[in-house]
Design a protein around this motif. Structure first.
Motif, PDB file in Angstrom:
ATOM      1  N   PHE A 232       0.840  -1.205   0.000  1.00  0.00           N
ATOM      2  CA  PHE A 232       0.000   0.000   0.000  1.00  0.00           C
ATOM      3  C   PHE A 232       0.873   1.252   0.000  1.00  0.00           C
ATOM      4  CE2 PHE A 232      -3.158  -2.722   2.602  1.00  0.00           C
ATOM      5  CZ  PHE A 232      -3.533  -3.399   1.448  1.00  0.00           C
ATOM      6  N   GLU A 233       1.966   1.206   0.737  1.00  0.00           N
ATOM      7  CA  GLU A 233       2.909   2.329   0.795  1.00  0.00           C
ATOM      8  C   GLU A 233       3.511   2.596  -0.586  1.00  0.00           C
ATOM      9  OE1 GLU A 233       7.246   2.600   2.731  1.00  0.00           O
ATOM     10  OE2 GLU A 233       5.661   2.331   4.226  1.00  0.00           O
ATOM     11  N   TYR A 234       3.863   1.525  -1.289  1.00  0.00           N
ATOM     12  CA  TYR A 234       4.439   1.668  -2.634  1.00  0.00           C
ATOM     13  C   TYR A 234       3.419   2.299  -3.578  1.00  0.00           C
ATOM     14  CZ  TYR A 234       6.975   0.417  -6.914  1.00  0.00           C
ATOM     15  OH  TYR A 234       7.642   0.466  -8.110  1.00  0.00           O
ATOM     16  N   TRP A 235       2.178   1.795  -3.550  1.00  0.00           N
ATOM     17  CA  TRP A 235       1.145   2.339  -4.431  1.00  0.00           C
ATOM     18  C   TRP A 235       0.973   3.841  -4.213  1.00  0.00           C
ATOM     19  CZ3 TRP A 235      -3.274  -1.778  -3.533  1.00  0.00           C
ATOM     20  CH2 TRP A 235      -2.882  -3.000  -4.116  1.00  0.00           C
ATOM     21  N   TRP A 236       0.965   4.252  -2.955  1.00  0.00           N
ATOM     22  CA  TRP A 236       0.731   5.652  -2.629  1.00  0.00           C
ATOM     23  C   TRP A 236       1.933   6.521  -3.014  1.00  0.00           C
ATOM     24  CZ3 TRP A 236       2.488   8.640   1.899  1.00  0.00           C
ATOM     25  CH2 TRP A 236       1.871   9.909   1.972  1.00  0.00           C
ATOM     26  N   THR A 237       3.140   6.073  -2.637  1.00  0.00           N
ATOM     27  CA  THR A 237       4.326   6.889  -2.905  1.00  0.00           C
ATOM     28  C   THR A 237       4.666   6.954  -4.390  1.00  0.00           C
ATOM     29  OG1 THR A 237       5.772   4.986  -2.489  1.00  0.00           O
ATOM     30  CG2 THR A 237       5.362   6.489  -0.636  1.00  0.00           C
ATOM     31  N   HIS A 238       4.149   6.024  -5.182  1.00  0.00           N
ATOM     32  CA  HIS A 238       4.393   6.058  -6.628  1.00  0.00           C
ATOM     33  C   HIS A 238       3.207   6.641  -7.398  1.00  0.00           C
ATOM     34  CE1 HIS A 238       7.787   3.593  -5.476  1.00  0.00           C
ATOM     35  NE2 HIS A 238       8.274   3.744  -6.698  1.00  0.00           N
ATOM     36  N   GLY A 239       2.293   7.250  -6.673  1.00  0.00           N
ATOM     37  CA  GLY A 239       1.192   7.955  -7.322  1.00  0.00           C
ATOM     38  C   GLY A 239       0.169   7.073  -7.993  1.00  0.00           C
ATOM     39  N   LEU A 240       0.038   5.827  -7.544  1.00  0.00           N
ATOM     40  CA  LEU A 240      -0.900   4.900  -8.185  1.00  0.00           C
ATOM     41  C   LEU A 240      -2.288   4.942  -7.565  1.00  0.00           C
ATOM     42  CD1 LEU A 240       1.405   1.758  -8.570  1.00  0.00           C
ATOM     43  CD2 LEU A 240       1.080   3.649 -10.175  1.00  0.00           C
ATOM     44  N   ILE A 241      -2.393   5.425  -6.328  1.00  0.00           N
ATOM     45  CA  ILE A 241      -3.695   5.493  -5.651  1.00  0.00           C
ATOM     46  C   ILE A 241      -3.815   6.844  -4.930  1.00  0.00           C
ATOM     47  CG2 ILE A 241      -3.901   2.991  -5.336  1.00  0.00           C
ATOM     48  CD1 ILE A 241      -3.050   3.407  -2.406  1.00  0.00           C
ATOM     49  N   SER A 242      -5.058   7.170  -4.552  1.00  0.00           N
ATOM     50  CA  SER A 242      -5.348   8.438  -3.878  1.00  0.00           C
ATOM     51  C   SER A 242      -4.986   8.385  -2.400  1.00  0.00           C
ATOM     52  CB  SER A 242      -6.835   8.770  -4.020  1.00  0.00           C
ATOM     53  OG  SER A 242      -7.614   7.785  -3.346  1.00  0.00           O
ATOM     54  N   ASP A 243      -4.886   9.574  -1.800  1.00  0.00           N
ATOM     55  CA  ASP A 243      -4.624   9.659  -0.365  1.00  0.00           C
ATOM     56  C   ASP A 243      -5.714   8.959   0.430  1.00  0.00           C
ATOM     57  OD1 ASP A 243      -2.584  11.231  -1.235  1.00  0.00           O
ATOM     58  OD2 ASP A 243      -3.295  13.098  -0.333  1.00  0.00           O
ATOM     59  N   SER A 244      -6.973   9.188   0.025  1.00  0.00           N
ATOM     60  CA  SER A 244      -8.096   8.625   0.785  1.00  0.00           C
ATOM     61  C   SER A 244      -8.108   7.105   0.718  1.00  0.00           C
ATOM     62  CB  SER A 244      -9.427   9.193   0.269  1.00  0.00           C
ATOM     63  OG  SER A 244      -9.574   8.918  -1.121  1.00  0.00           O
ATOM     64  N   TYR A 246      -5.518   5.158   0.224  1.00  0.00           N
ATOM     65  CA  TYR A 246      -4.382   4.702   1.024  1.00  0.00           C
ATOM     66  C   TYR A 246      -4.746   4.642   2.502  1.00  0.00           C
ATOM     67  CZ  TYR A 246       0.323   4.744   3.124  1.00  0.00           C
ATOM     68  OH  TYR A 246       1.430   4.444   3.855  1.00  0.00           O
ATOM     69  N   ARG A 247      -5.432   5.666   2.994  1.00  0.00           N
ATOM     70  CA  ARG A 247      -5.835   5.685   4.406  1.00  0.00           C
ATOM     71  C   ARG A 247      -6.801   4.551   4.712  1.00  0.00           C
ATOM     72  NH1 ARG A 247      -5.580  11.469   3.750  1.00  0.00           N
ATOM     73  NH2 ARG A 247      -7.771  11.499   3.101  1.00  0.00           N
ATOM     74  N   ILE A 248      -7.759   4.315   3.810  1.00  0.00           N
ATOM     75  CA  ILE A 248      -8.754   3.252   4.033  1.00  0.00           C
ATOM     76  C   ILE A 248      -8.084   1.879   4.024  1.00  0.00           C
ATOM     77  CG2 ILE A 248     -10.805   2.113   3.079  1.00  0.00           C
ATOM     78  CD1 ILE A 248     -11.630   4.893   1.989  1.00  0.00           C
ATOM     79  N   LEU A 249      -7.165   1.655   3.083  1.00  0.00           N
ATOM     80  CA  LEU A 249      -6.471   0.377   2.998  1.00  0.00           C
ATOM     81  C   LEU A 249      -5.716   0.080   4.288  1.00  0.00           C
ATOM     82  CD1 LEU A 249      -5.035   0.551  -0.636  1.00  0.00           C
ATOM     83  CD2 LEU A 249      -6.684  -1.137   0.181  1.00  0.00           C
ATOM     84  N   ARG A 250      -5.062   1.078   4.826  1.00  0.00           N
ATOM     85  CA  ARG A 250      -4.269   0.870   6.036  1.00  0.00           C
ATOM     86  C   ARG A 250      -5.146   0.540   7.237  1.00  0.00           C
ATOM     87  NH1 ARG A 250       0.946   4.391   7.091  1.00  0.00           N
ATOM     88  NH2 ARG A 250       1.141   2.604   8.476  1.00  0.00           N
ATOM     89  N   ILE A 251      -6.359   1.056   7.235  1.00  0.00           N
ATOM     90  CA  ILE A 251      -7.268   0.800   8.357  1.00  0.00           C
ATOM     91  C   ILE A 251      -8.022  -0.518   8.169  1.00  0.00           C
ATOM     92  CG2 ILE A 251      -9.331   1.628   9.559  1.00  0.00           C
ATOM     93  CD1 ILE A 251      -8.390   4.491   8.826  1.00  0.00           C
ATOM     94  N   ALA A 252      -8.524  -0.745   6.948  1.00  0.00           N
ATOM     95  CA  ALA A 252      -9.451  -1.864   6.700  1.00  0.00           C
ATOM     96  C   ALA A 252      -8.768  -3.206   6.493  1.00  0.00           C
ATOM     97  CB  ALA A 252     -10.325  -1.546   5.484  1.00  0.00           C
ATOM     98  N   CYS A 253      -7.508  -3.206   6.041  1.00  0.00           N
ATOM     99  CA  CYS A 253      -6.849  -4.465   5.686  1.00  0.00           C
ATOM    100  C   CYS A 253      -5.877  -4.882   6.779  1.00  0.00           C
ATOM    101  CB  CYS A 253      -6.127  -4.325   4.355  1.00  0.00           C
ATOM    102  SG  CYS A 253      -7.232  -3.949   2.962  1.00  0.00           S
ATOM    103  N   GLU A 275      -8.257   2.857  -9.542  1.00  0.00           N
ATOM    104  CA  GLU A 275      -7.458   4.079  -9.571  1.00  0.00           C
ATOM    105  C   GLU A 275      -6.131   3.885 -10.306  1.00  0.00           C
ATOM    106  OE1 GLU A 275      -9.056   6.226  -5.447  1.00  0.00           O
ATOM    107  OE2 GLU A 275      -7.093   5.246  -5.470  1.00  0.00           O
ATOM    108  N   GLN A 276      -5.578   2.681 -10.240  1.00  0.00           N
ATOM    109  CA  GLN A 276      -4.313   2.416 -10.935  1.00  0.00           C
ATOM    110  C   GLN A 276      -4.481   2.418 -12.448  1.00  0.00           C
ATOM    111  OE1 GLN A 276      -2.407  -1.122  -9.335  1.00  0.00           O
ATOM    112  NE2 GLN A 276      -2.855  -0.482  -7.240  1.00  0.00           N
ATOM    113  N   GLY A 277      -5.653   2.050 -12.919  1.00  0.00           N
ATOM    114  CA  GLY A 277      -5.911   2.070 -14.347  1.00  0.00           C
ATOM    115  C   GLY A 277      -5.276   0.918 -15.091  1.00  0.00           C
ATOM    116  N   ASN A 278      -5.209   1.056 -16.407  1.00  0.00           N
ATOM    117  CA  ASN A 278      -4.731  -0.026 -17.268  1.00  0.00           C
ATOM    118  C   ASN A 278      -3.206  -0.005 -17.347  1.00  0.00           C
ATOM    119  OD1 ASN A 278      -4.687  -2.162 -19.073  1.00  0.00           O
ATOM    120  ND2 ASN A 278      -4.849  -0.819 -20.854  1.00  0.00           N
ATOM    121  N   ILE A 279      -2.566  -0.426 -16.258  1.00  0.00           N
ATOM    122  CA  ILE A 279      -1.116  -0.555 -16.235  1.00  0.00           C
ATOM    123  C   ILE A 279      -0.765  -2.019 -16.005  1.00  0.00           C
ATOM    124  CG2 ILE A 279      -0.781   1.782 -15.324  1.00  0.00           C
ATOM    125  CD1 ILE A 279      -0.138   0.435 -12.579  1.00  0.00           C
TER     126      ILE A 279
END
Length: 462
Positions: A232-244, A246-253, A275-279
């Motif tokens: 989750f940290e990688y996704w957020w720091t590399h701009g693949l997901i939104s701030d919100s 990222y916060r939900i993932l850290r709490i819910a998972c 949010e990551q799209g077709n990558i």
């Protein structure tokens, strides 16, 4: 007295004769497994290769398929170590991935009919043994269908150990050779688990001794809690997901206590994927397979690097090649006439996995204490099992640092970074995705050479 001497002589002769018959049987098995020529293979390659089946369970007729590719004759294969390579999934073929698009000497052309040589093949440094594991993966099979629904980590490791013991009987010339295990992805479980069994059985009085020296894992699943925190940290720091998100993932998972993600976690994961799209999440800066053809046609003139980018469609080439009857015949594969087509990954084995421990860290700790050589590496553009996940897991081991974080070099260019701990070496490979040898073949070759020689990654830019 004379009778007793005769008895001893006869007894020794019988043992000698049995020994000779066993050796001759193993040589006959080797002769049967020797590959003469693969369809589409370049001729006069200068190395020997063998493939076939080793039974691991007589009752259920479970047999694992292997492919041994020896070092070239001019590189002294008899003096080089043996390395077992495992791919993960769970349920994916080491023949499809490790052998055919990563570290093997032959890569498959897009036509699915011809092969070309990989100049950075790892068999230039060691004899490489590829294994399709567990049964039901690739060409490996079992004649009891219910077996396919009962595989998990423990059964896979036990079968792999039985395979090794029986394989060494077939290839006795390798029995006392230095032996290493390597693999990637979910083999982050397979490799240390098999290493643990080999290490523990070596201590047993009646068990055959395997000259096991260490293991190496790339972008490996290691510890559920740290893997997800780091991902989750990688996704957020590399701009693949939104701030919100990222916060939900850290709490819910909360993967540190359960193997079954909550409804809230699954919802957040679906949002993250959208949010990551077709990558290509396995290599975030290269185009996914479905866009490759059009992108390359349109951009080759303006962006010359595009023509040298890795090909994300290599799985398709494997599907074409290994389903050809003449290829299967040359490999001594599919001897039982499996009713389904060969696939790079098994849907059944992967979807019905029965046991998967939350963490490999206790095994790492045990094998570090055993003074085995342990290297862990990460391609830094992988968003599936990213380097941040691996760094969190290594940090949890709380190992003393011998050499702090430093850049390593290839021909004056930074190839990645490394940190040496007491009992473990960590290496990153710059610009590589999930399958490091596929994306950065030269750099991975240097990495493998350093591992075998037990030398630090080259730190000089000259």
């Amino acid at each position: 007295m004379g009778h007793s001497i005769c008895y001893v002589v006869l007894h020794l002769l019988s043992i000698f004769c049995v020994g000779i018959s066993l050796v001759s049987a193993s040589m006959e098995d080797q002769r049967r497994d020797k590959i003469k020529l693969l369809p589409g293979q370049p001729k006069n390659v200068g190395f020997e290769q063998y493939s076939g089946y080793v039974t691991v369970n007589e009752e259920n007729e479970r047999a694992l398929f292997y492919w041994l590719i020896e070092s070239p004759m001019n590189r002294g294969p008899n003096l080089r170590p043996l390395v077992l390579w495992l791919n993960g999934g769970p349920g994916c073929s080491s023949i499809a991935y490790g052998a055919s698009e990563e570290i093997g000497p032959f890569h498959i052309r897009p036509d699915g009919k011809s092969l070309y040589l990989n100049p950075y093949a790892w068999n230039n440094l060691a004899n490489i043994l590829f294994l399709d594991s567990p049964a039901g993966v690739g060409f490996s099979y079992c004649n009891k269908t219910t077996d396919l629904y009962t595989f998990g980590d423990q059964k896979t490791a036990e079968d792999a150990y039985v395979f090794l013991v029986n394989w060494f009987e077939r290839f006795p010339q390798y029995k006392h050779r230095e032996f290493y295990i390597a693999g990637e992805s979910y083999a982050g479980h397979y490799v240390p688990q098999l290493a643990q069994i080999v290490y523990q059985r070596n201590k047993g009085i009646n068990n055959p001794v395997i000259n096991f020296k260490g293991f190496m894992v790339g972008n490996g699943v290691t510890d559920d809690y740290h893997d997800y925190v780091g991902t989750f940290e990688y996704w957020w720091t590399h701009g693949l997901i939104s701030d919100s998100t990222y916060r939900i993932l850290r709490i819910a998972c909360d993967f540190g206590s359960s193997q079954h993600p909550s409804v809230q976690c699954m919802t957040a994961l679906r949002v993250a994927v959208a949010e990551q799209g077709n990558i290509d999440p396995y290599s975030i800066y290269t185009p996914p397979c479905n866009d490759t053809a059009s992108l390359r046609r349109g951009l080759n003139g303006r962006y010359p690097w595009m023509s040298r980018a890795y090909d994300p469609c290599t799985e398709r080439y494997s599907d074409l090649y290994f389903n050809r009857p003449e290829v299967q015949k040359a490999l001594h594969a599919n001897v039982t006439g499996i009713s389904y087509p060969w696939k790079t990954c098994s849907d059944i084995v992967g979807n019905y996995w029965t046991d998967s421990p939350l963490s490999m860290l206790p095994i790492y700790q045990e094998l570090i204490n055993a003074s085995l050589r342990i290297w862990v590496y990460s391609g830094d553009t992988d968003a599936v099992v990213p380097l941040t996940a691996t760094r969190h897991s290594i940090d949890a081991l709380k190992l003393p640092t011998i050499i702090n974080w430093y850049p390593w070099y290839d021909s004056g260019k930074v190839g990645g970074w490394s940190q040496v701990y007491k009992g473990l070496t960590f290496v990153t490979v710059r610009g590589a995705g999930h399958e490091v040898p596929l994306h950065r073949p030269r750099e991975s070759f240097i990495l493998f050479r350093s591992f075998l020689e037990n030398k630090y990654m080259p730190s000089s830019s000259s």
